[in-house]
Design an enzyme around this catalytic site. Sequence first.
Site, PDB file in Angstrom:
ATOM      1  N   CYS A 244      53.480  43.905  26.001  1.00 38.16           N
ATOM      2  CA  CYS A 244      53.281  42.452  25.950  1.00 38.16           C
ATOM      3  C   CYS A 244      51.807  42.100  25.769  1.00 38.16           C
ATOM      4  O   CYS A 244      51.452  41.238  24.985  1.00 38.16           O
ATOM      5  CB  CYS A 244      53.783  41.775  27.223  1.00 38.16           C
ATOM      6  SG  CYS A 244      55.564  41.844  27.446  1.00 38.16           S
ATOM      7  N   HIS A 245      50.931  42.766  26.558  1.00 37.20           N
ATOM      8  CA  HIS A 245      49.532  42.341  26.627  1.00 37.20           C
ATOM      9  C   HIS A 245      48.638  43.053  25.629  1.00 37.20           C
ATOM     10  O   HIS A 245      47.464  42.699  25.507  1.00 37.20           O
ATOM     11  CB  HIS A 245      48.988  42.562  28.039  1.00 37.20           C
ATOM     12  CG  HIS A 245      49.706  41.763  29.097  1.00 37.20           C
ATOM     13  ND1 HIS A 245      49.546  40.409  29.242  1.00 37.20           N
ATOM     14  CD2 HIS A 245      50.601  42.134  30.043  1.00 37.20           C
ATOM     15  CE1 HIS A 245      50.306  39.984  30.245  1.00 37.20           C
ATOM     16  NE2 HIS A 245      50.962  41.003  30.748  1.00 37.20           N
TER      17      HIS A 245
ATOM     18  N   CYS B 111      54.013  40.536  37.885  1.00 36.64           N
ATOM     19  CA  CYS B 111      54.354  40.892  36.508  1.00 36.64           C
ATOM     20  C   CYS B 111      55.174  42.188  36.487  1.00 36.64           C
ATOM     21  O   CYS B 111      56.150  42.296  35.741  1.00 36.64           O
ATOM     22  CB  CYS B 111      53.070  41.045  35.703  1.00 36.64           C
ATOM     23  SG  CYS B 111      53.250  40.664  33.960  1.00 36.64           S
TER      24      CYS B 111
ATOM     25  N   CYS C 273      27.303  37.403  60.779  1.00 37.28           N
ATOM     26  CA  CYS C 273      26.663  38.582  60.179  1.00 37.28           C
ATOM     27  C   CYS C 273      26.260  38.329  58.728  1.00 37.28           C
ATOM     28  O   CYS C 273      25.120  38.545  58.343  1.00 37.28           O
ATOM     29  CB  CYS C 273      27.613  39.787  60.210  1.00 37.28           C
ATOM     30  SG  CYS C 273      27.814  40.516  61.846  1.00 37.28           S
TER      31      CYS C 273
ATOM     32  N   CYS D  18      37.077  44.594  58.645  1.00 34.25           N
ATOM     33  CA  CYS D  18      36.035  43.788  59.278  1.00 34.25           C
ATOM     34  C   CYS D  18      36.620  43.041  60.481  1.00 34.25           C
ATOM     35  O   CYS D  18      36.004  42.981  61.545  1.00 34.25           O
ATOM     36  CB  CYS D  18      35.462  42.810  58.261  1.00 34.25           C
ATOM     37  SG  CYS D  18      33.678  42.655  58.290  1.00 34.25           S
TER      38      CYS D  18
END
Lengths: 257, 107
Positions: free
Chosen positions: A75-76, A110, A176, A218
Site C-alpha cells: 500500500c505505502h 494498520c 528534574c 522514570c
Amino acid sequence: MSWRHGLAAALVLPIAALADAPAPGDRRSGYETMSPALRAMQDDDVANPGMLWVLDGEALWSTRAGAADRACADCHGDAAESMRGVAARHPTFDPRSAAPIALDQRIERCRVEQQGAAPSAPESHDRLALTAFVAHQSRGLALGPFDDPRLRPFVDAGRASFHQRQGQLDLSCADCHDRHPGRRLAGNVIPEGHPTGYPIYRLEWQTVGSLDRRLRGCLAGMRATVPAPGAPELTELAAYLAWRARGMTIETPAVRP
Amino acid sequence: MRTRTLVKVPATARRGEVVEIKVLVSHPMETGFRRDRTGGAIPVDIIRRFECRYDGDTVFAADFHPAVAANPFLAFTTVATTSGTITFEWVGDNGFAHRESAEIQVE
C-alpha cells in the site's frame, strides 16, 4: 501599594514563565550531553546497534503478513518517500478515538486492521523494529509543529501531568528536566527530556525501547503509580514532550546511556 | 528473529595501507548471572569466539566472556595485502554460528 504589586507581578511572571521550560533556542538534545564515544556510536550506522532494529523493520515492511496477506510496501510503497516526515507529526490527533495516537500505535492499528495481523505487545521486537524503521525515514527532519487545535487540550493535559508532583518522592517531571538538566542524578547527567530519538537503543536496557518504556521507567524511579504500557496519560505526556521539543532534529535510532 | 550484522570494510585500498574494519552482530549476550521473575537462573547464552580471516589467514580473533555487552561491536585494523574476501565468523552457545563476508579490492 496595589500598583506596585501589579508591577512586580508583571515583571516576575514572564521571567518565571521563561525559567519554567528551556527556551526554544537553548534546548539541548540528550545527544549533546553524552560522551564523545557515545556520540560517535550514534553517528556511525555500523556502530549504532539501533540500526539492527531498523534493518529488521525494513525487512518487515516488505514482508506479507496477516489474513490479508499484504505487506506495508504493497500500500505505502517506498518508505523513504511515503514515511518521510511521518514520525515528525506523531503523536498526532486521531479523529476516530478523539485522542492523540503515537506512531507505534498508529502502525499497530494498520497492522491489525489493514493486514489482519495478530495484535502485538507494545514492547515486542516487531513493533519496535517497524517503528524504528518508519521513524528513521524522518531522521534529520524537524519535529512538529503540532499546531492542530484538536491536539491542544491533550498537550495541555500532558503539560499538567509534567508539572504535577507525584509518587513517594513527591517529584514532578519538571523538577528534574526543567529545573536541573545538565546536573547529575546519581552518576547520570539529567537530560532536558526531549523525545527526538525514539525508539532509542539504551545501553542500560541492552536493547531498543520506546518512549513509553522510558516514561514508565522514570515514573517507577519517582516511586509513582506506573500506568500500563500505551495508557492514554502516557500518550498525552508524550504529546506534550513532542510539542515542547518542536523544531528539534529527529535522531532515530538514537543511542543513550 | 534472525541474526543481523553490520559490517564495514573499505571497498578499495592501496597495497600496504592499514584499513579499519568494523563489525556488529545482533546477540543478547545473556550473562547467566541474571534471574527471571520466579527466581530461576537464566542460563548463559553468549558468543564465545569471533574470527576474521583475510584470504584464508586469520588476521584478528577475539574470545568473548559474559561481561561483553549485547550486540557486540568490534573495530580493528589489518594491512591490505591482496584483493580478496574477508570473512567474519561468530560462534557461541546453543549452536550459535554466523558467517559474513566482504570483498576488498587492493590496487
